[in-house]
Design an enzyme around this catalytic site. Sequence first.
Site, PDB file in Angstrom:
ATOM      1  N   ASP A   1      12.382-141.511  35.747  1.00  0.00           N
ATOM      2  CA  ASP A   1      13.057-140.212  35.613  1.00  0.00           C
ATOM      3  C   ASP A   1      14.399-140.260  36.329  1.00  0.00           C
ATOM      4  O   ASP A   1      14.467-140.595  37.513  1.00  0.00           O
ATOM      5  CB  ASP A   1      12.183-139.116  36.231  1.00  0.00           C
ATOM      6  CG  ASP A   1      12.897-137.770  36.264  1.00  0.00           C
ATOM      7  OD1 ASP A   1      13.015-137.151  35.201  1.00  0.00           O
ATOM      8  OD2 ASP A   1      13.353-137.360  37.354  1.00  0.00           O
TER       9      ASP A   1
ATOM     10  N   ASP B   1      16.531-138.169  29.735  1.00  0.00           N
ATOM     11  CA  ASP B   1      16.527-138.608  31.138  1.00  0.00           C
ATOM     12  C   ASP B   1      15.180-139.130  31.601  1.00  0.00           C
ATOM     13  O   ASP B   1      14.968-139.284  32.802  1.00  0.00           O
ATOM     14  CB  ASP B   1      16.979-137.453  32.048  1.00  0.00           C
ATOM     15  CG  ASP B   1      16.048-136.255  31.954  1.00  0.00           C
ATOM     16  OD1 ASP B   1      15.195-136.243  31.056  1.00  0.00           O
ATOM     17  OD2 ASP B   1      16.180-135.331  32.781  1.00  0.00           O
ATOM     18  N   GLU B   2      14.280-139.413  30.684  1.00  0.00           N
ATOM     19  CA  GLU B   2      12.956-139.887  31.090  1.00  0.00           C
ATOM     20  C   GLU B   2      12.431-140.896  30.081  1.00  0.00           C
ATOM     21  O   GLU B   2      12.460-140.637  28.881  1.00  0.00           O
ATOM     22  CB  GLU B   2      12.003-138.697  31.208  1.00  0.00           C
ATOM     23  CG  GLU B   2      10.846-138.942  32.142  1.00  0.00           C
ATOM     24  CD  GLU B   2      10.139-137.640  32.512  1.00  0.00           C
ATOM     25  OE1 GLU B   2      10.602-136.974  33.454  1.00  0.00           O
ATOM     26  OE2 GLU B   2       9.144-137.294  31.856  1.00  0.00           O
TER      27      GLU B   2
END
Length: 419
Positions: free
Chosen positions: A16, A115-116
Amino acid sequence: MIDYSTLPHHYVMCVDMKSFFASCSAVMMGLDPLECYLAVVSDTERSGSVVLASSPKMKKEFGIKTGSRLFEIPDDPRIIKVNPNMATYLRISTEISRLFNRYVPKSAIHTYSVDESFLKVDGTTRLWGDIVEIAEKIQDEIDREFQLPCAIGIGPNMLLAKLCLDLEAKKKGISQWTYEDVPEKLWPLSPLSEMWGIGKPMEKKLNGMGIFSIGQLARYDLETLEKKFGIMGNQLYHHAWGVDLSDIGAPIMEGQISFGKGQVLLRDYKKPEEIKHVILEMSEEVARRTRASGMAGRTVSLGIYYSQDEFGGGFHRSMTRETPTNITMDIYEMCLTLFERFYTGKTVRKISITLSNVIPDREMQISLFDQDSWRKRELGFVMDRMRKKFGSNAILRAVSYTEAGTAKHRSTLVGGHRA
């Protein structure tokens, strides 16, 4: 009771990027993402705009987080407010995925969001060291090459990697959970909505059954859960034990997939006809996403949220049809039924539509009372192909050319925000 010795023991990472949008903007401005006070706002010119991301110090010292409003940001000279730069964020996200590809093949990378990402690193320990060493190397390279901070959760499956990330790694930087950690680290979790995959509505239902912690859910009678929630009850039970058999690349939490769209309107909508125009546009988008995934659904949920000028509030209601559909007008007509039934005439600022209870779109029930249904279905696919080939603006419904329409504006955005 679950026998963990019979379950797969993979090495899965969930990476993350901390406050990704805010960190990217900070780096572009030559600032330290962990030390600056920066908020990315959807539109810095409108006081009601939503905060899309804020730096860790903004969250910690001012309580400004994703979903806060621009007018909630205090007037402090240290605080920087910027508009999003979605195209750049996406470009950086792509480069980070390439970095992951140095360690594992593309087939072992699952990009969950901008974003992950999940990485399955089975079989790479001989090359790069043990699982924690690999995580440290990845974290170090991201910091060195992009100056961006990240946290990494490690688990024997995607579910535990994600839970490890959310519940521990985000505080420590890197953490690892095994099945044996579940009773100690997962079961005390309460409220239930803190658990990945359990929303507030489900939490309320479980609370009504006397279940307030994940440990209570794990010890609940499986048959009763299945009787009440169907396949979802089975998943809830096994997830409470940390069991997840989905593989990298497969849809996460299979069976819980739904297709939806939510939209904060650019202005208050007071006329019911204008609200219906937006509902039609959004129905089209939900149907398109469902068709693109080769799925069809039976349950349509409509959320109508009123303006702050009306002191907020609204409704979120669902209805289910007998046969699954991914036809735009079927979804729209169900939304209209819900709208007519529950709308109280207040000013509307936000709308959401979800199609759930989905199955693969492999067959179609022909009705004597709707002999054109197959034509409507094919029409949707034809429109999808035209948009794919010529752009999202290539073909629009007439309502998109009215003052109420939002599709033309949205086609200029990336990820729903300024490019």
